[in-house]
Motif scaffolding. Structure first.
Motif, PDB file in Angstrom:
ATOM      1  N   VAL A   1       0.861  -1.185   0.000  1.00  0.00           N
ATOM      2  CA  VAL A   1       0.000   0.000   0.000  1.00  0.00           C
ATOM      3  C   VAL A   1       0.897   1.235   0.000  1.00  0.00           C
ATOM      4  O   VAL A   1       1.684   1.430   0.934  1.00  0.00           O
ATOM      5  N   PRO A   2       0.792   2.068  -1.034  1.00  0.00           N
ATOM      6  CA  PRO A   2       1.679   3.234  -1.112  1.00  0.00           C
ATOM      7  C   PRO A   2       1.214   4.357  -0.176  1.00  0.00           C
ATOM      8  O   PRO A   2       0.077   4.342   0.301  1.00  0.00           O
ATOM      9  N   PRO A   3       2.063   5.334   0.076  1.00  0.00           N
ATOM     10  CA  PRO A   3       1.623   6.498   0.858  1.00  0.00           C
ATOM     11  C   PRO A   3       0.467   7.208   0.152  1.00  0.00           C
ATOM     12  O   PRO A   3       0.293   7.062  -1.050  1.00  0.00           O
ATOM     13  N   GLY A   4      -0.307   7.983   0.896  1.00  0.00           N
ATOM     14  CA  GLY A   4      -1.469   8.659   0.334  1.00  0.00           C
ATOM     15  C   GLY A   4      -2.742   7.980   0.814  1.00  0.00           C
ATOM     16  O   GLY A   4      -2.744   7.319   1.849  1.00  0.00           O
ATOM     17  N   ILE A   5      -3.822   8.129   0.051  1.00  0.00           N
ATOM     18  CA  ILE A   5      -5.088   7.497   0.423  1.00  0.00           C
ATOM     19  C   ILE A   5      -5.283   6.248  -0.423  1.00  0.00           C
ATOM     20  O   ILE A   5      -5.137   6.295  -1.648  1.00  0.00           O
ATOM     21  N   THR A   6      -5.596   5.160   0.237  1.00  0.00           N
ATOM     22  CA  THR A   6      -5.886   3.919  -0.484  1.00  0.00           C
ATOM     23  C   THR A   6      -7.226   3.379  -0.005  1.00  0.00           C
ATOM     24  O   THR A   6      -7.474   3.322   1.206  1.00  0.00           O
TER      25      THR A   6
ATOM     26  N   ASN B   1      -2.424  12.249  16.392  1.00  0.00           N
ATOM     27  CA  ASN B   1      -1.737  12.717  15.188  1.00  0.00           C
ATOM     28  C   ASN B   1      -0.892  11.616  14.532  1.00  0.00           C
ATOM     29  O   ASN B   1       0.321  11.788  14.335  1.00  0.00           O
ATOM     30  N   PRO B   2      -1.521  10.505  14.181  1.00  0.00           N
ATOM     31  CA  PRO B   2      -0.742   9.386  13.635  1.00  0.00           C
ATOM     32  C   PRO B   2      -0.291   9.645  12.196  1.00  0.00           C
ATOM     33  O   PRO B   2      -0.901  10.443  11.486  1.00  0.00           O
ATOM     34  N   GLU B   3       0.752   8.919  11.795  1.00  0.00           N
ATOM     35  CA  GLU B   3       1.222   9.033  10.407  1.00  0.00           C
ATOM     36  C   GLU B   3       0.281   8.310   9.459  1.00  0.00           C
ATOM     37  O   GLU B   3       0.157   8.670   8.299  1.00  0.00           O
ATOM     38  N   LEU B   4      -0.345   7.243   9.965  1.00  0.00           N
ATOM     39  CA  LEU B   4      -1.211   6.417   9.121  1.00  0.00           C
ATOM     40  C   LEU B   4      -2.548   6.203   9.820  1.00  0.00           C
ATOM     41  O   LEU B   4      -2.598   5.790  10.985  1.00  0.00           O
ATOM     42  N   LEU B   5      -3.613   6.508   9.085  1.00  0.00           N
ATOM     43  CA  LEU B   5      -4.954   6.277   9.612  1.00  0.00           C
ATOM     44  C   LEU B   5      -5.529   5.044   8.930  1.00  0.00           C
ATOM     45  O   LEU B   5      -5.477   4.941   7.696  1.00  0.00           O
ATOM     46  N   ILE B   6      -6.088   4.146   9.710  1.00  0.00           N
ATOM     47  CA  ILE B   6      -6.728   2.964   9.134  1.00  0.00           C
ATOM     48  C   ILE B   6      -8.200   3.009   9.550  1.00  0.00           C
ATOM     49  O   ILE B   6      -8.509   2.940  10.747  1.00  0.00           O
ATOM     50  N   LEU B   7      -9.064   3.174   8.572  1.00  0.00           N
ATOM     51  CA  LEU B   7     -10.479   3.420   8.858  1.00  0.00           C
ATOM     52  C   LEU B   7     -11.333   2.309   8.253  1.00  0.00           C
ATOM     53  O   LEU B   7     -11.350   2.117   7.035  1.00  0.00           O
ATOM     54  N   ASP B   8     -12.043   1.594   9.107  1.00  0.00           N
ATOM     55  CA  ASP B   8     -12.872   0.483   8.651  1.00  0.00           C
ATOM     56  C   ASP B   8     -14.312   0.987   8.491  1.00  0.00           C
ATOM     57  O   ASP B   8     -14.982   1.270   9.482  1.00  0.00           O
ATOM     58  N   GLU B   9     -14.766   1.068   7.273  1.00  0.00           N
ATOM     59  CA  GLU B   9     -16.111   1.569   6.945  1.00  0.00           C
ATOM     60  C   GLU B   9     -16.415   2.878   7.700  1.00  0.00           C
ATOM     61  O   GLU B   9     -17.378   2.953   8.462  1.00  0.00           O
TER      62      GLU B   9
ATOM     63  N   HIS C   1      -0.102  12.810   5.682  1.00  0.00           N
ATOM     64  CA  HIS C   1      -0.355  11.523   6.318  1.00  0.00           C
ATOM     65  C   HIS C   1      -0.896  10.535   5.285  1.00  0.00           C
ATOM     66  O   HIS C   1      -1.291  10.930   4.192  1.00  0.00           O
ATOM     67  N   SER C   2      -0.933   9.290   5.678  1.00  0.00           N
ATOM     68  CA  SER C   2      -1.521   8.275   4.803  1.00  0.00           C
ATOM     69  C   SER C   2      -2.809   7.752   5.418  1.00  0.00           C
ATOM     70  O   SER C   2      -2.976   7.782   6.642  1.00  0.00           O
ATOM     71  N   VAL C   3      -3.686   7.291   4.547  1.00  0.00           N
ATOM     72  CA  VAL C   3      -4.976   6.772   5.012  1.00  0.00           C
ATOM     73  C   VAL C   3      -5.285   5.500   4.238  1.00  0.00           C
ATOM     74  O   VAL C   3      -5.140   5.455   3.018  1.00  0.00           O
ATOM     75  N   VAL C   4      -5.700   4.474   4.957  1.00  0.00           N
ATOM     76  CA  VAL C   4      -6.261   3.274   4.325  1.00  0.00           C
ATOM     77  C   VAL C   4      -7.678   3.164   4.838  1.00  0.00           C
ATOM     78  O   VAL C   4      -7.899   3.153   6.052  1.00  0.00           O
ATOM     79  N   LEU C   5      -8.637   3.122   3.931  1.00  0.00           N
ATOM     80  CA  LEU C   5     -10.021   3.047   4.375  1.00  0.00           C
ATOM     81  C   LEU C   5     -10.759   1.978   3.606  1.00  0.00           C
ATOM     82  O   LEU C   5     -10.486   1.735   2.432  1.00  0.00           O
TER      83      LEU C   5
END
Lengths: 318, 276
Positions: free
Chosen positions: A38-43, A162-170, A195-199
């Motif tokens: 998973v690259p940086p940014g929003i995925t 203030n995390p570097e990576l946000l992981i958001l489930d639904e 920051h990066s986000v995986v949602l």
């Protein structure tokens, strides 16, 4: 650069890497030999219910151990590594809270576990609560929050440190249209700040509004990754069902029949389920109506899984 | 912008979990119910005091009259050591982690930069503080309701010893059922079967099987004379034959330490799959 969110995407170290990861719950396989970077940014992690999205997220956040393979987050092992939680924020899918606490108490309690002083925790909580637009109700018990507020306070606990990576489930499940728009904007803003986000989502248009980069999952496997536009062209060939819960569903239905390209419409208590060939236009239209309030209050907007499931069935058969 | 902190150590994490767990446990519905339960011996003591004042003191099934320190000793044994302490242990000890899992809130604690074991130990300490702050006042009220003022000076040190026994009982049962709660799914049922099924049976059996209970060691510490005039108290006589207090305390400490260590290890390694 991602055209939608303006985030610079580079070939730098992936924020998440999964190497031949499988996860079984007893005899049931939830994830099957998944490898992904998973690259940086929003995925966006896209797939119908049961696709394995939540399991993958639990593996990313070290809540579960892979049966085989390994997951690394921000270059560090995801398991047995509590320190990594200073760098990631997780917003789970489940609607679960300490109901008797106020939103402020809950977020500050959790952010306090990051080692912040009480003063720093209070300031971080204030910022997070403000970012999700709950300042006015922060002193109210969570048990008295609406579904949308509960979703937003969950987001607040994920971003407060203030995390570097946000992981958001639904993250948008159960939100009203305005809450969705605000939250999507917040996610984009978060990514713009570096920051990066995986949602995860089972609604393509939600993910598409935030990023063009997706991982497409079904039945515990990654079917595709990359550009969302290819999936879009597939999904548009299928009629799309949209569920709208409103204070005055009759007025909403009348406007819909007048203004929109509606294939069918069904009343279900205080909700309307619409079938349309142009879901994106419908979502924009409902959001406008919610903002203007000319069809009464719109409480919930969602899409059943079966549209996406149809696309997955199509992909699998193909 | 937040200044990123270094991770918390085990002790500091434990204290932070303890800090917010005390309030939520103390004001939980389950604690309220158990607090009401711990008021029952106080009510019984008041009834006994009134009966004694009216000249109709309580009797055992035989003929022995129960008043003053004798009645208090029996209540410590029957109401607290054999009932209230294990019941608190079962209902609150099993829930240390299981309640968070059942409520699906455990994810918020397990995705923080703290060792998982510190969550368990922090909640265990909260359990200990909350239970002692409910049970010890109950024991004290029972004491003052039963024991005549003239006998207080002589028997007060004994009350302090009873406090110690109750605390070590709560601590050991809490650790044991804390372990049961992280290992077994229907932990309350398992706990009740242990306390009201297994323990009474093994205590009556001759031999070493009774050592596989907590009650055996806790009861060995109860200093009060148990009434001996009636056959219904024969089981007590059997129970009381057994272990020196110092050995009993040592074994209870071993059980406590082993249970907590195993519980911490289990929590650290287990996958918690929450219902969506």
């Amino acid at each position: 650069m991602c055209c939608r969110c303006g985030v610079v995407v580079s070939d730098a170290t992936p924020v998440i890497s999964a190497d031949h990861v499988s996860k079984w719950y007893g005899q049931v396989s939830a994830l099957n030999d998944v490898s992904a970077r998973v690259p940086p940014g929003i995925t966006g992690l896209l797939g119908p219910s049961g696709a394995g999205k939540s399991t993958f997220m639990k593996l990313m956040t070290g809540q579960l151990r892979p049966s085989t393979g390994a997951v690394r987050v921000l270059g560090e092992p995801a398991n047995d590594n509590p320190g990594i939680y200073n760098r990631i924020g997780f917003c789970p899918e489940q609607d679960a809270f300490y109901e008797t606490m106020t939103g402020f108490e809950w977020v500050s309690t959790l952010v306090g576990l990051h080692g912040l002083t009480p003063t720093a925790a209070r300031e971080a909580t204030e910022r997070a609560i403000e970012a999700v637009g709950l300042t006015d109700v922060a002193g109210r018990k969570i048990g008295a929050y609406s579904r949308g507020m509960r979703q937003r306070v969950k987001l607040a606990q994920a971003i407060a440190h203030n995390p570097e990576l946000l992981i958001l489930d639904e993250p948008l499940a159960g939100m009203d249209p305005i809450g969705r728009r605000t939250t999507m904007e917040m996610v984009r803003e978060w990514a713009r700040a570096g920051h990066s986000v995986v949602l995860s989502s089972h609604m393509l248009h939600e993910v598409e509004a935030m990023t063009g980069n997706i991982l497409l999952m079904n039945q515990g496997r990654i079917l595709a990754d990359g550009d969302v536009r290819q999936i879009r062209s597939l999904i548009d060939t299928h009629p799309h069902r949209v569920f709208i819960k409103a204070r005055d569903p009759g007025a909403l239905a009348r406007r819909l029949l007048l203004d929109r390209d509606v294939i069918s419409l069904r009343f279900d208590g205080d909700a309307v389920t619409i079938e349309t060939a142009r879901p994106d236009e419908l979502y924009d239209w409902v959001t406008e109506r919610a903002a203007e309030g000319d069809c009464g209050e719109i409480e919930e907007l969602s899409s059943p899984d079966d549209n996406l499931q149809a696309v997955f069935n199509y992909l699998v058969k193909a | 912008m937040i200044r990123r902190s270094r991770g918390l150590g085990f002790a500091e994490s434990t204290l932070r979990v303890f800090g917010f767990s005390v309030g939520s446990l103390l004001w939980s519905k389950r604690m309220l119910f158990l607090a009401l339960l711990s008021a029952v011996p106080v009510v019984i003591a008041l009834v006994a005091r009134v009966a004694e004042a009216r000249g109709t003191p309580l009797h055992l099934a035989g003929s022995e009259t129960l008043v003053g320190t004798g009645l208090f000793g029996t209540m410590v044994w029957a109401a607290y050591v054999r009932f209230i302490v294990p019941v608190f242990g079962v209902f609150l000890g099993t829930g240390l982690i299981a309640d968070e899992v059942e409520d699906r809130t455990i994810v918020y604690l397990f995705t923080r930069p703290i060792p998982r074991g510190s969550v368990l130990i922090g909640k265990y300490l909260a359990y200990l503080v909350c239970t002692t702050s409910v049970v010890l006042p109950s024991l004290m009220l029972t004491y003052f309701a039963i024991v005549p003022v003239s006998a207080v000076a002589a028997s007060f040190p004994q009350l302090m010893l009873d406090f110690g026994i109750v605390v070590i009982g709560l601590a050991t049962y809490g650790a044991l059922f804390g372990l049961v709660g992280v290992v077994v799914r229907r932990s309350i049922v398992a706990g009740l079967v242990f306390v009201f099924g297994w323990e009474p049976i093994v205590l009556l059996l001759p031999g070493y099987l009774k050592r596989a209970s907590v009650a055996f060691y806790v009861q060995s510490l109860v200093p009060h004379a148990v009434p001996r005039s009636d056959a219904t108290f024969l089981p007590q006589l059997v129970v009381r034959e057994i272990m020196a207090p110092a050995s009993a305390v040592l074994w209870l400490c071993v059980v406590l330490a082993v249970c907590l260590a195993l519980a911490v290890r289990t929590v650290g390694r287990r996958d918690y799959v929450l219902d969506q």
